[in-house]
Enzyme design. Sequence first.
Site, mmCIF file in Angstrom:
data_model
loop_
_atom_site.group_PDB
_atom_site.id
_atom_site.type_symbol
_atom_site.label_atom_id
_atom_site.label_comp_id
_atom_site.label_asym_id
_atom_site.label_seq_id
_atom_site.Cartn_x
_atom_site.Cartn_y
_atom_site.Cartn_z
ATOM 1 N N GLY A 22 17.493 15.344 2.763
ATOM 2 C CA GLY A 22 16.341 16.115 2.328
ATOM 3 C C GLY A 22 15.422 15.295 1.433
ATOM 4 C CD GLU A 236 -0.685 3.302 -7.446
ATOM 5 O OE1 GLU A 236 -1.653 2.519 -7.334
ATOM 6 O OE2 GLU A 236 -0.352 4.122 -6.552
ATOM 7 C CG ASP A 294 -15.072 0.417 -10.898
ATOM 8 O OD1 ASP A 294 -15.980 -0.190 -10.322
ATOM 9 O OD2 ASP A 294 -14.049 -0.139 -11.326
#
Length: 492
Positions: A22, A236, A294
Amino acid sequence: MAIVGKYVDKASYRVFCLMGDGESAEGSVWEAMSFASIWKLDNLVAIFDVNRLGQSQPTAFEHNTNVYKARAEAFGFNTLVVDGHDVLALAKAFDNAAATKGRPTCIIAKTFKGKGFTSIEDKVEWHGKPLGSNSSAVINEISSHLQHTGPTSLKPAHPVEDAPSVDITNIRLSEPPNYQLGQKVATRLAYGTALVKIGKNNSRVVAMDGDTKNSTFADKFTNAFPERFFECFIAEQNLVGVAIGAGSRGRTVPFISTFAAFFTRAFDQLRMGAVSQANIVCVGSHCGCSIGEDGPSQMALEDLAMFRSIPGCTVFYPCDAVETERAVELAANLTGIRFIRTSRPNTPVIYGNNEVFTVGKAKVVRKSDNDTVLVIGAGVTVHEALKAADELAASGINVRVMDPFTLKPFDAEAVIANANAVGGRIVTVEDHYPEGGLGEAVASAVSLQRNIIVKKLAVPRIPRSGPSEALMEMFGIDHKAIVAAVKEIGNY
């Protein structure tokens, strides 16, 4: 652990990771599988316990071990499917793994939950439940299957202990900061400089990044010590997971860097890392709207709240290059999760190279005997506060300016003492959303002080793209906003 064993310790120890079927739906599992294959971690064995059952229903692929096999093979693993209840088959699989070179191994073990338990085996409704009245019957049933009750002469071989002794204490910069007062240097650049310096002094300092090293300046470490840098790419969750493993046995001091906003993707790994007493240093650059063009997708405006909420986490927010280098040095010698918030803009050096910094102790960077307001900034807003102080002084208003250095632990004592010295008025200014950052740390610190009031300046809504100075003005955290806030709070 496997990356350290293969590339840093260069030792014989092996790493085994047992996972449920799972759990394999998690994206972090496949980030890790990709990383292990890229780095050819042949000292790693991933074991999938395919027992078919989830918590509330059968898993997506139940006992279709071919699906798991195909996926693991696609990620570059030497993959073996076995009967997970067959000890001999498992032993052969582990022997195969030990002999496999150049790639990790994945063992797909088909099992049945509650194997051999009458009325319980392969039943979904027993997840996480005690056996209760069935206990005696199950124990007797298990006992009846035991073929060898001992004693036995069969013993596992002792592991080869060839990992070198290490010392990760008293890590220091190889040379002190070397800047001129007023010199403009981005704190993210100072991070890269400091990382190389501590790397020179201790070979157990390692670094990882999420394909942002030319922006976080971790590439300075990459160029200096390529054998101790591990690229984790844009994954990450795995970046944090690798660092937790690297620091878990006291073998290394891992520094990981990416844009601070991207650490939000790994919050579960961070919170569970705290539970597991992880020892890592996270360095997040490009924080706040001051990063400019940005745009908001790259702007960390929640990161202080996130890291401050983690038990035991130390949160650094340096405002200049000297302070940043010392933050790196201090962080290397702490335990637990540490976060250093670095900024994109070039900011003036305000501290001398020999300035001493202490975790949990703030710095007063401007004061007089007739200050009327305490202005507390952090990072880029310390410089805006100093600009505002100059403007206010020209009109006859003196303010005290404080740089907290760490937001956790937070120097409540200094805040209260200095606030009382100026008449109980505080203005906070931060390149962060109002929730969970500097302003709330200050408000919490003075919450039992009857005669102190706080005016908070923070980014009030989702920003947009634009020049750094224009955005700081637009969202009310520049020197002009501070001047207005000081004048407003002066009326109370």
